[in-house]
Design an enzyme around this catalytic site. Structure first.
Site, PDB file in Angstrom:
ATOM      1  N   ASP A 177       1.118  -1.829   5.936  1.00 46.24           N
ATOM      2  CA  ASP A 177       0.503  -0.923   4.959  1.00 46.24           C
ATOM      3  C   ASP A 177      -0.970  -1.310   4.886  1.00 46.24           C
ATOM      4  O   ASP A 177      -1.394  -2.319   5.451  1.00 46.24           O
ATOM      5  CB  ASP A 177       1.182  -1.124   3.580  1.00 46.24           C
ATOM      6  CG  ASP A 177       0.545  -0.287   2.466  1.00 46.24           C
ATOM      7  OD1 ASP A 177       0.266   0.906   2.707  1.00 46.24           O
ATOM      8  OD2 ASP A 177       0.304  -0.811   1.374  1.00 46.24           O
ATOM      9  N   SER A 178      -1.739  -0.507   4.166  1.00 44.41           N
ATOM     10  CA  SER A 178      -3.147  -0.845   3.957  1.00 44.41           C
ATOM     11  C   SER A 178      -3.300  -2.112   3.114  1.00 44.41           C
ATOM     12  O   SER A 178      -4.358  -2.730   3.116  1.00 44.41           O
ATOM     13  CB  SER A 178      -3.841   0.301   3.219  1.00 44.41           C
ATOM     14  OG  SER A 178      -3.219   0.495   1.968  1.00 44.41           O
ATOM     15  N   CYS A 181       3.623   3.213   4.514  1.00 49.28           N
ATOM     16  CA  CYS A 181       2.417   3.798   3.923  1.00 49.28           C
ATOM     17  C   CYS A 181       2.446   5.314   4.145  1.00 49.28           C
ATOM     18  O   CYS A 181       2.519   5.768   5.295  1.00 49.28           O
ATOM     19  CB  CYS A 181       1.206   3.192   4.616  1.00 49.28           C
ATOM     20  SG  CYS A 181      -0.368   3.865   4.063  1.00 49.28           S
ATOM     21  N   GLU A 197      -4.083  -3.828  -5.944  1.00 51.74           N
ATOM     22  CA  GLU A 197      -4.403  -4.904  -4.999  1.00 51.74           C
ATOM     23  C   GLU A 197      -4.862  -6.178  -5.713  1.00 51.74           C
ATOM     24  O   GLU A 197      -4.708  -7.276  -5.187  1.00 51.74           O
ATOM     25  CB  GLU A 197      -5.492  -4.449  -4.022  1.00 51.74           C
ATOM     26  CG  GLU A 197      -5.012  -3.460  -2.970  1.00 51.74           C
ATOM     27  CD  GLU A 197      -4.101  -4.085  -1.916  1.00 51.74           C
ATOM     28  OE1 GLU A 197      -4.418  -5.175  -1.415  1.00 51.74           O
ATOM     29  OE2 GLU A 197      -3.065  -3.469  -1.595  1.00 51.74           O
ATOM     30  N   CYS A 234       3.004   7.076  -2.895  1.00 55.05           N
ATOM     31  CA  CYS A 234       2.201   6.011  -2.286  1.00 55.05           C
ATOM     32  C   CYS A 234       2.974   4.732  -2.536  1.00 55.05           C
ATOM     33  O   CYS A 234       3.483   4.516  -3.646  1.00 55.05           O
ATOM     34  CB  CYS A 234       0.828   5.952  -2.955  1.00 55.05           C
ATOM     35  SG  CYS A 234      -0.121   4.454  -2.592  1.00 55.05           S
ATOM     36  N   HIS A 288       2.207   1.789  -3.035  1.00 53.61           N
ATOM     37  CA  HIS A 288       1.714   0.887  -4.081  1.00 53.61           C
ATOM     38  C   HIS A 288       2.318   1.228  -5.453  1.00 53.61           C
ATOM     39  O   HIS A 288       2.441   0.356  -6.313  1.00 53.61           O
ATOM     40  CB  HIS A 288       0.186   0.985  -4.207  1.00 53.61           C
ATOM     41  CG  HIS A 288      -0.582   0.239  -3.156  1.00 53.61           C
ATOM     42  ND1 HIS A 288      -0.665   0.675  -1.848  1.00 53.61           N
ATOM     43  CD2 HIS A 288      -1.314  -0.903  -3.222  1.00 53.61           C
ATOM     44  CE1 HIS A 288      -1.428  -0.170  -1.163  1.00 53.61           C
ATOM     45  NE2 HIS A 288      -1.832  -1.134  -1.964  1.00 53.61           N
TER      46      HIS A 288
HETATM   47  N1  DGL Z   1       0.124   2.460   0.176  1.00 52.59           N
HETATM   48  C1  DGL Z   1      -0.441   3.532   0.871  1.00 52.59           C
HETATM   49  C2  DGL Z   1       0.356   4.808   0.780  1.00 52.59           C
HETATM   50  O1  DGL Z   1       1.556   4.755   0.725  1.00 52.59           O
HETATM   51  C3  DGL Z   1      -1.922   3.758   0.894  1.00 52.59           C
HETATM   52  C4  DGL Z   1      -2.772   3.249  -0.183  1.00 52.59           C
HETATM   53  C5  DGL Z   1      -4.226   3.278   0.194  1.00 52.59           C
HETATM   54  O2  DGL Z   1      -4.629   2.378   0.937  1.00 52.59           O
HETATM   55  O3  DGL Z   1      -4.953   4.192  -0.227  1.00 52.59           O
HETATM   56  O4  DGL Z   1      -0.176   5.887   0.793  1.00 52.59           O
END
Ligand code: DGL
Length: 271
Positions: A18-19, A81, A160, A192, A194
């Site tokens: 993931d990011s 992600c 984060e 997302c 996160h």
């Molecule tokens: N966690 C990621 C997602 O599911 C991306 C979050 C990001 O880096 O903007 O979209």
């Protein structure tokens, strides 16, 4: 890439990325469903957030990370992600047609089936909501419901830092959720990876009867199906998890006990 060193057998690890820390919400579902699997996790925290980056940039990051894991011998790749899936899943499938790949997208189909008010809200990144893939998803599964989308810039950056409950994230999340409630949404898609870490905070701020839907568990089940089809499910009791980040390893190391419920060492990923 040197194919000679690759081992993609059943005991090889599953790679997840993931990011940043968002994919840990998916990794936890994989660990719970498939405890015998060895797992590799990479946080591309040097480039977070993906949600505000161009699709071309995200494709390059995904190709770099996929090449690294393929060369490490991972037997499958999970794009934990939604934003990376929207930008790069098709390119990765084309590049590695024989490598099991699990991608993820906002849970529009289950949300459309679950809503009673007929109005579904989607919290996701700008990149996901602007993608052709998301538009196609709505065309396919949302014909009979109204879908209200809400991009959430800034939310990923706060998560984060490990802020899951403080005043700053509470204020920001209120601002994103209120318009969806005002539109009559009774079902919110956490689009997302996160955002599942914000479920406790969301539960505090939402009125009763609002459903939250995310796809981490479905991704784990899809991974299980793909591995089983290819007879690649790990059998042994032993498993290990290894972590990499393109950001500061100390930052990920500090947040792992909260989000992953254990302390592990983190290596630096410099590509
Ligand atoms: N966690 C990621 C997602 O599911 C991306 C979050 C990001 O880096 O903007 O979209």
């Amino acid at each position: 890439m040197n194919d000679v060193h690759m081992s993609h057998g059943a005991e090889a690890p599953v790679a997840v990325f993931d990011s940043g820390v968002g994919g840990l919400s998916v990794l936890a579902e994989i660990r719970d469903l498939l405890p015998a699997e060895s797992l590799y996790y990479l946080a591309d925290a040097g480039h977070v957030p993906y949600g505000e980056k161009s699709p071309a940039f995200i494709v390059q990051r995904c190709l770099t990370i996929a090449e690294f894991f393929h060369a490490q011998g991972a037997k499958a790749l999970v794009l934990a992600c939604n934003t990376a899936t929207a930008a790069a899943a098709a390119v990765l499938r084309e590049r590695y047609p024989d490598w099991p790949l699990v991608a993820m997208e906002p849970a529009v189909k289950p949300a459309a089936a679950a809503t009673r008010s007929g109005v579904v809200g989607v919290l996701a990144t700008t990149g996901t909501l602007q993608s052709a893939r998301f538009a196609a998803l709505l065309d396919r599964f949302a014909a009979d419901v109204r879908v209200v989308t809400q991009p959430c810039p800034g939310l990923v950056e706060l998560i984060e830092t490990g802020d899951l409950q403080g005043p700053a994230i509470t204020r920001m999340l209120q601002g994103y959720v209120q318009p969806l409630l005002a539109e009559g949404c009774d079902t919110l898609i956490l689009g997302c990876t996160h955002y599942p870490f914000l479920k406790p905070l969301l539960r505090q701020m939402l009125p009763p009867g609002i459903s939250l839907i995310d796809t981490g568990a479905a991704v784990a089940r899809q991974l299980e199906r793909l591995l089983a089809q290819r007879e690649l499910l790990a059998q042994g009791p032993a498993r290990q998890t290894q972590f990499w980040t393109s950001g500061d390893p100390d930052n990920l190391g500090k947040i792992l006990p909260t989000l992953w419920k254990s302390s592990d060492s983190v290596r630096s990923f410099v590509l």
